[in-house]
Design a protein around this motif. Structure first.
Motif, mmCIF file in Angstrom:
data_model
loop_
_atom_site.group_PDB
_atom_site.id
_atom_site.type_symbol
_atom_site.label_atom_id
_atom_site.label_comp_id
_atom_site.label_asym_id
_atom_site.label_seq_id
_atom_site.Cartn_x
_atom_site.Cartn_y
_atom_site.Cartn_z
ATOM 1 N N LEU A 269 50.537 21.916 78.508
ATOM 2 C CA LEU A 269 49.646 22.522 77.517
ATOM 3 C C LEU A 269 48.294 21.804 77.466
ATOM 4 O O LEU A 269 47.570 21.892 76.477
ATOM 5 C CB LEU A 269 50.307 22.494 76.131
ATOM 6 N N GLY A 270 47.971 21.089 78.523
ATOM 7 C CA GLY A 270 46.662 20.429 78.596
ATOM 8 C C GLY A 270 46.560 19.288 77.600
ATOM 9 O O GLY A 270 47.514 18.550 77.352
ATOM 10 N N GLU A 271 45.371 19.176 76.989
ATOM 11 C CA GLU A 271 45.050 18.089 76.058
ATOM 12 C C GLU A 271 46.087 18.002 74.922
ATOM 13 O O GLU A 271 46.382 16.918 74.410
ATOM 14 C CB GLU A 271 43.660 18.400 75.498
ATOM 15 N N TYR A 272 46.624 19.141 74.552
ATOM 16 C CA TYR A 272 47.598 19.199 73.449
ATOM 17 C C TYR A 272 48.797 18.299 73.724
ATOM 18 O O TYR A 272 49.415 17.772 72.799
ATOM 19 C CB TYR A 272 48.048 20.656 73.282
ATOM 20 N N ASP A 273 49.119 18.111 74.990
ATOM 21 C CA ASP A 273 50.267 17.282 75.367
ATOM 22 C C ASP A 273 50.027 15.790 75.151
ATOM 23 O O ASP A 273 50.948 14.995 75.275
ATOM 24 C CB ASP A 273 50.586 17.477 76.856
ATOM 25 N N LEU A 274 48.789 15.416 74.858
ATOM 26 C CA LEU A 274 48.492 13.983 74.736
ATOM 27 C C LEU A 274 48.897 13.418 73.381
ATOM 28 O O LEU A 274 48.755 12.235 73.121
ATOM 29 C CB LEU A 274 46.998 13.720 74.986
ATOM 30 N N GLN A 275 49.371 14.277 72.495
ATOM 31 C CA GLN A 275 49.804 13.790 71.177
ATOM 32 C C GLN A 275 51.273 14.111 70.956
ATOM 33 O O GLN A 275 51.790 15.076 71.500
ATOM 34 C CB GLN A 275 49.007 14.492 70.064
ATOM 35 N N ARG A 276 51.887 13.283 70.092
ATOM 36 C CA ARG A 276 53.214 13.655 69.567
ATOM 37 C C ARG A 276 52.954 14.442 68.297
ATOM 38 O O ARG A 276 52.388 13.925 67.334
ATOM 39 C CB ARG A 276 54.029 12.401 69.230
ATOM 40 N N HIS A 277 53.399 15.671 68.297
ATOM 41 C CA HIS A 277 53.035 16.567 67.184
ATOM 42 C C HIS A 277 54.012 16.410 66.023
ATOM 43 O O HIS A 277 54.750 17.323 65.695
ATOM 44 C CB HIS A 277 52.921 17.996 67.698
ATOM 45 N N ILE A 278 53.968 15.219 65.436
ATOM 46 C CA ILE A 278 54.938 14.961 64.361
ATOM 47 C C ILE A 278 54.367 15.242 62.975
ATOM 48 O O ILE A 278 55.112 15.330 62.016
ATOM 49 C CB ILE A 278 55.477 13.505 64.404
#
Ligand code: NOJ
Length: 536
Positions: free
Chosen positions: A230-239
């Motif tokens: 998912l591009g840049e979105y993958d660089l975070q843990r979406h907690i």
């Protein structure tokens, strides 16, 4: 089977209304078009329920997932009277109707948001998530939109940012405001009162976020991935930007709303959570969603042991009495036949319709449609147009090919160009081209659906994996004394699963139309990509 509600015993068919049947000749599918095809769906194909992707009034920035009015039909698709007729005609054919409910965000053109953005003191201000900028003027936190960039959009007029988890034109509602919940629940009642049988809840886990809006932490390096990049979105843990535990309270209240209606009204949540235990939490104590959609198989490499592991795991973590499901395709993913491969699409049909739980078929997957190639000047998907490297969702959303004519039977002859081009490859795989071909994928789907309808083992039975040789996945489905063995060859060469079962069974069906009669269980040899169903 009176003890089991329709949503457990039936098979759901997903329709993307823009692309199913155009009745007016404007190149865009509509609800009257769906009505024209109901006989095909219930009679010829043999599914039990339709899920309609959004048909509400919308600026169509995200093709209807940006809703401007939850209680009407966009003129492109028809009107409320046509919708009512659709429900009536579907019910006359014993088809249930599931609509798409989009609670996380509205369109920025929805009157609620238009009012919300007029001033900081608007009574609707708090219906959305507005925040002051950080001291340096930047967004209030580090949250990212799925569709690229910051999840915060600056509003010059009122000097604040608003949150949008998807497009800037899709502002997130503030579900912590009780007025939002009651207004949105009212929209569910509106459709239930019109006879709708269920709702598919768009990005259901997104509706509750961290009340303190804390930053998401960075994501550790992703080794084996469970989903597409998912591009840049993958660089975070979406907690913090979704999935806050308070979401379960919302769904408990929604469930009691549904349960107050007669007729097993149903809710299935679109929930992209790949930890299956966490996903299973959305069943609650069978007092939340009837099912969260299980996407764990969608992006798996086509390897038998992976599929078995995920199915076994889901079966193991389900709360007692919870009903499973597996999704292999939808309007957000490249076509199944392109993701897994074309011969694999046949095996996948057997898998989808024989696992325990409710199958959902994405329109056109029963024809083995591959992902269509869309010329750059006809691209439509806002996600791919905004974010480099994202595969466009257009390729799985092209018009349904009904026949081999120039309009493929999607539009009346001589109509405007369809909103997405129809691939010549698709025309050759049309419904008409496959119906009389005993070796076609469509006929395989029909046979699987017909057998499933008669087989209590498949509809209601237990699931138990049976050990088999690498490259194969075998399981038994049993109900009382009915026992069915499903044997799937995930490889392109002959394989003997060598299951530890003695005796013989009767072939019910196979991806190989030539296979018939009685077969030894232990010694059976599966052809390349064969999927075999045997009655014991
Ligand atoms: C999930 C839907 O399936 C997808 O098509 C849509 O773009 C997003 N949610 C945003 O609503």
């Amino acid at each position: 089977m009176p003890d089991h509600p329709w949503w457990q015993t039936g098979v759901i068919y997903q329709i993307y209304p823009r692309s199913f049947q155009d009745s007016t000749g404007n190149g865009i599918g509509d609800l009257a078009g769906v009505i024209q095809r109901l006989d095909h769906l219930s009679g010829t194909l043999g599914v039990d329920a339709l899920w309609l992707s959004p048909f509400y009034p919308s600026p169509m920035k995200d093709f209807g997932y940006d809703v401007a009015d939850y209680c009407d039909v966009d003129p492109l698709f028809g009107d409320l009277a046509t919708f009512d007729l659709l429900v009536e005609e579907a019910h006359r054919r014993a088809l249930r109707v599931i609509i798409d409910w989009v609670p996380n965000h509205t369109s920025d053109q929805h009157p609620w948001f238009r009012a919300s953005r007029t001033s900081r003191t608007s009574p609707k201000r708090d219906w959305y998530i507005w925040r002051d900028p950080a001291p340096d003027g930047s967004p209030p936190n580090n949250w990212l939109a799925v569709f690229g960039g910051s999840a915060w959009e600056w509003d010059e007029a009122t000097g604040q940012y608003y949150l949008h988890s998807f497009l800037p034109e899709q502002p997130d509602l503030n579900w912590r405001n009780p007025q939002v919940e009651s207004a949105m629940f009212e929209t569910v009642r509106f459709w239930l009162d019109r006879g709708v049988d269920g709702i598919r809840i768009d990005v259901a886990h997104h509706v509750m976020k961290d009340p303190e809006l804390r930053d998401n932490p960075p994501a550790p390096h992703i080794g084996e991935r469970a989903f597409k990049p998912l591009g840049e979105y993958d660089l975070q843990r979406h907690i913090h930007d979704k999935g806050h535990p308070d979401v379960h309270e919302v769904f408990r209240r929604l469930r009691s709303l549904l349960d107050r209606y007669e007729g097993d009204r149903f809710a299935v949540g679109e929930i992209h959570i790949f930890d299956l235990e966490e996903l299973a939490a959305y069943y609650g104590d069978l007092d939340e969603l009837h099912m969260p959609y299980n996407f764990s198989l969608l992006w798996q490499p086509w390897e038998a042991h992976r599929f078995r592991r995920l199915v076994d795991r889901f079966e193991a973590v389900l709360p007692p009495g919870a009903w499973p499901n597996y999704v292999l395709g939808n309007h957000d993913e490249p076509r199944l036949a392109s993701r897994f491969g074309e011969p694999q699409a046949r095996t996948a049909a057997v898998l989808l319709l024989t696992l325990r739980g409710t199958p959902t078929i994405y329109y056109g997957d029963e024809l083995g449609l591959t992902n269509a190639v869309i010329p750059p000047d006809r691209q439509q998907d806002p996600w791919a147009l905004r974010v480099e490297g994202i595969e466009s969702r257009d390729g799985c959303r092209t018009p349904m090919p009904w026949d081999t004519s120039p309009t493929a039977g999607f539009s009346p002859p001589g109509s405007a160009d369809p909103w997405l081009p129809i691939s010549p490859v698709h025309r050759a795989r049309s419904v008409a081209a496959q119906l009389d071909d005993p070796g076609s994928l469509l006929v395989l789907y029909r046979r699987l659906l017909a057998y499933r309808r008669d087989s209590e083992a498949l509809r209601l039975g237990d699931y138990r994996a049976v050990d088999s040789t690498p490259g194969t996945f075998c399981y038994l489905r049993s109900h009382h004394d009915e026992r069915v063995l499903v044997a799937l060859n995930f490889t392109g060469v002959d394989r003997s699963p060598a299951v530890d079962l003695t005796g013989r069974g009767t072939v019910v069906l196979s991806t190989d139309p030539g296979r018939q009669g009685v077969t030894p269980l232990g010694g059976v040899v599966l052809g390349p990509h064969e999927g075999l169903v045997v009655e014991l």
